[in-house]
Design an enzyme around this catalytic site. Sequence first.
Site, PDB file in Angstrom:
ATOM      1  N   ASP A  26      14.880 -11.889   7.573  1.00  0.00           N
ATOM      2  CA  ASP A  26      16.143 -11.399   8.128  1.00  0.00           C
ATOM      3  C   ASP A  26      15.912 -11.068   9.597  1.00  0.00           C
ATOM      4  O   ASP A  26      15.302 -10.040   9.909  1.00  0.00           O
ATOM      5  CB  ASP A  26      16.615 -10.131   7.389  1.00  0.00           C
ATOM      6  CG  ASP A  26      17.104 -10.424   5.970  1.00  0.00           C
ATOM      7  OD1 ASP A  26      16.680 -11.457   5.421  1.00  0.00           O
ATOM      8  OD2 ASP A  26      17.885  -9.631   5.432  1.00  0.00           O
ATOM      9  N   LYS A  50      24.198 -13.027   8.190  1.00  0.00           N
ATOM     10  CA  LYS A  50      24.264 -11.687   7.589  1.00  0.00           C
ATOM     11  C   LYS A  50      25.045 -10.779   8.517  1.00  0.00           C
ATOM     12  O   LYS A  50      24.896 -10.858   9.740  1.00  0.00           O
ATOM     13  CB  LYS A  50      22.826 -11.199   7.378  1.00  0.00           C
ATOM     14  CG  LYS A  50      22.679  -9.764   6.927  1.00  0.00           C
ATOM     15  CD  LYS A  50      21.209  -9.455   6.606  1.00  0.00           C
ATOM     16  CE  LYS A  50      20.983  -7.971   6.457  1.00  0.00           C
ATOM     17  NZ  LYS A  50      19.560  -7.629   6.237  1.00  0.00           N
ATOM     18  N   LYS A  64      25.423 -13.072   3.808  1.00  0.00           N
ATOM     19  CA  LYS A  64      24.954 -11.812   3.235  1.00  0.00           C
ATOM     20  C   LYS A  64      25.741 -10.665   3.850  1.00  0.00           C
ATOM     21  O   LYS A  64      25.762 -10.497   5.065  1.00  0.00           O
ATOM     22  CB  LYS A  64      23.456 -11.633   3.493  1.00  0.00           C
ATOM     23  CG  LYS A  64      22.927 -10.279   3.018  1.00  0.00           C
ATOM     24  CD  LYS A  64      21.415 -10.215   3.081  1.00  0.00           C
ATOM     25  CE  LYS A  64      20.926  -8.789   2.844  1.00  0.00           C
ATOM     26  NZ  LYS A  64      19.464  -8.660   3.003  1.00  0.00           N
TER      27      LYS A  64
END
Lengths: 280, 315
Positions: free
Chosen positions: B151, B215, B251
């Site tokens: 991430d 995300k 996400k």
Amino acid sequence: MSNRIDVRKTYKLFINGQFPRSESGRVYEIKSGKDFVANPSQASRKDMRDAVTAARAAQPGWANATAYNRGQILYRIAEMLEGRTSQFVEEISLLEKVTSIQAKAQVKQSIDQWVWYAGWADKIATAFGSTNPVAGPYYNFTIPEPMGVVGILAPEKPSLLGLVNCLAPVLVSGNTAVLVASQSAPLTAITFAEVLATSDLPAGVCNILTGIKDEIAPWMASHMDINAMDISGAAKKTQPALREAGADNLKRIFSFSDKAKTQRMTSFLEAKTIWHTIGI
Amino acid sequence: MNYSAIIDGSEASLKNFLRTLPGVDQVGAESRAAMLATRSIKNATKSYAIDLAISMVDLTTLEGADTPGKVRALCSKAMRPDPTDPTVPHVGAICVYNDMVSVARQHLDLIGGHDIPVAAVTTAFPSGRASMPVKIQDTQDAITAGATEIDMVIDRGAFLSGQYGQVFEEIKIIKEVCGEKAHLKVILETGELVTYDNVRKASYLAMLAGADFIKTSTGKVSPAATPPVVLVMLEAVRDFYSMTNVKIGVKAAGGIRTTKDAIKQLVLVNETAGPDWLNPGLFRIGASALLNDLLMQRMKMRDGRYASPNYVTID
């Protein structure tokens, strides 16, 4: 002559310091004899859940407030009650079929009772805690602590005195409450909620639901996040089923006679015992 | 259509492309997200949605106070969210800081969670304020320690000042570091991007640069994964798919704490990107507190009475 149109009151629930209608939108009718009196909200299972969530969130803060502070807040509520006397008298005599003199006596007694409980706030630890003699180099203390969230089924009559008798002993020690008001005479409970809202009681410490008691009670008894219940206001024949539903989650369930006083407080306490070493 | 035909990676070509993106109708996006949140759901659907949401959770702990013990406990929870009920699915992934990756990986392998990936936050998470060699090393470390999902955060400062090329280049380099070993999720930190237009632009920028997932947030900035933001990102993913046939995941992270919030997100996914996205391979929810609420709702569906937080683990 007056052409004025009355501003009619919408009787609502009291959850988390606010006055919402039932999320179900339901109301039920109450009458005095044959005369229509009001359409209070008929609380649903979700209203009960929301009330418990609010009570749970408010509990640590209320329990951690100093006992002195809790006492002051409860006393403040008594001050507010005093100012609403005439409204209570009117509502009681309307729905409980008593004279206004009897109603007034009930209100006075309720306020006195409330003050009596308020005075207990900073005395509970002394009166019901103890230092215990133990065979070892330790101090040993037992301290009473609140149980947590308490569900209350208030008695049908007397509606105000019954509510005060159930609610005050629960709140004074730091519990938070979800109270189901008298089904036949809920107006006093709603007015009482207005008193709570204008005193300094933190939001969520006391939540008041109106509705069908036999409908809400089993949901409360089986709710895993209510620690104890006062079912004094439930009909005798429904009490065994409530106790059974509450047994599964170790809920402490009590029903009191009108005479019980300190017992109403101590029933909703848990004892915490601490061992502390003496010197070195 | 092939994007490489339009984008050669240069600042100018990116600017030209991003300028052609239509602006987001703010009022429209917000009202559509709000409208989708009012859907009522039948019990069977709710049960399905709860299990699906559990399997999509990236169980996260990103605190300065994290310890190996806490990470191991979290891994056990990821594997068996409700120890009393083996029918609860395991979560989508574990998400930790770089230095906790090996602890998490080892413990998951020990308890049989071989198929639960470990995600690491890298590139100087959460601010992204570090030099490129540091960001590369950060990512490299996580992959070496066993992370299979990375991430990364984008450089919001660069993005907001219009240096799209730099943002693009950074994502591209990190993607190269990840190679085949790790899945790349690009954190846009929508709470700092100010407008929905920027969210759309950043989404495209990340997808063009090679992100496998986009995300919403780090979880350190509020607002985070609000429904309209997720809606805009899902639309970007859907449009990207229709043009390139490449499915990019989304996400949603930050601020999703209740089962109701999670189900709202699933409705958004289903209605925007489509049912293909309703699986942990293409939609994830980054959360820590959410899992307990999902478990409590699951207990309530199972037992017919309201559950208590006393019966789920504290983490």
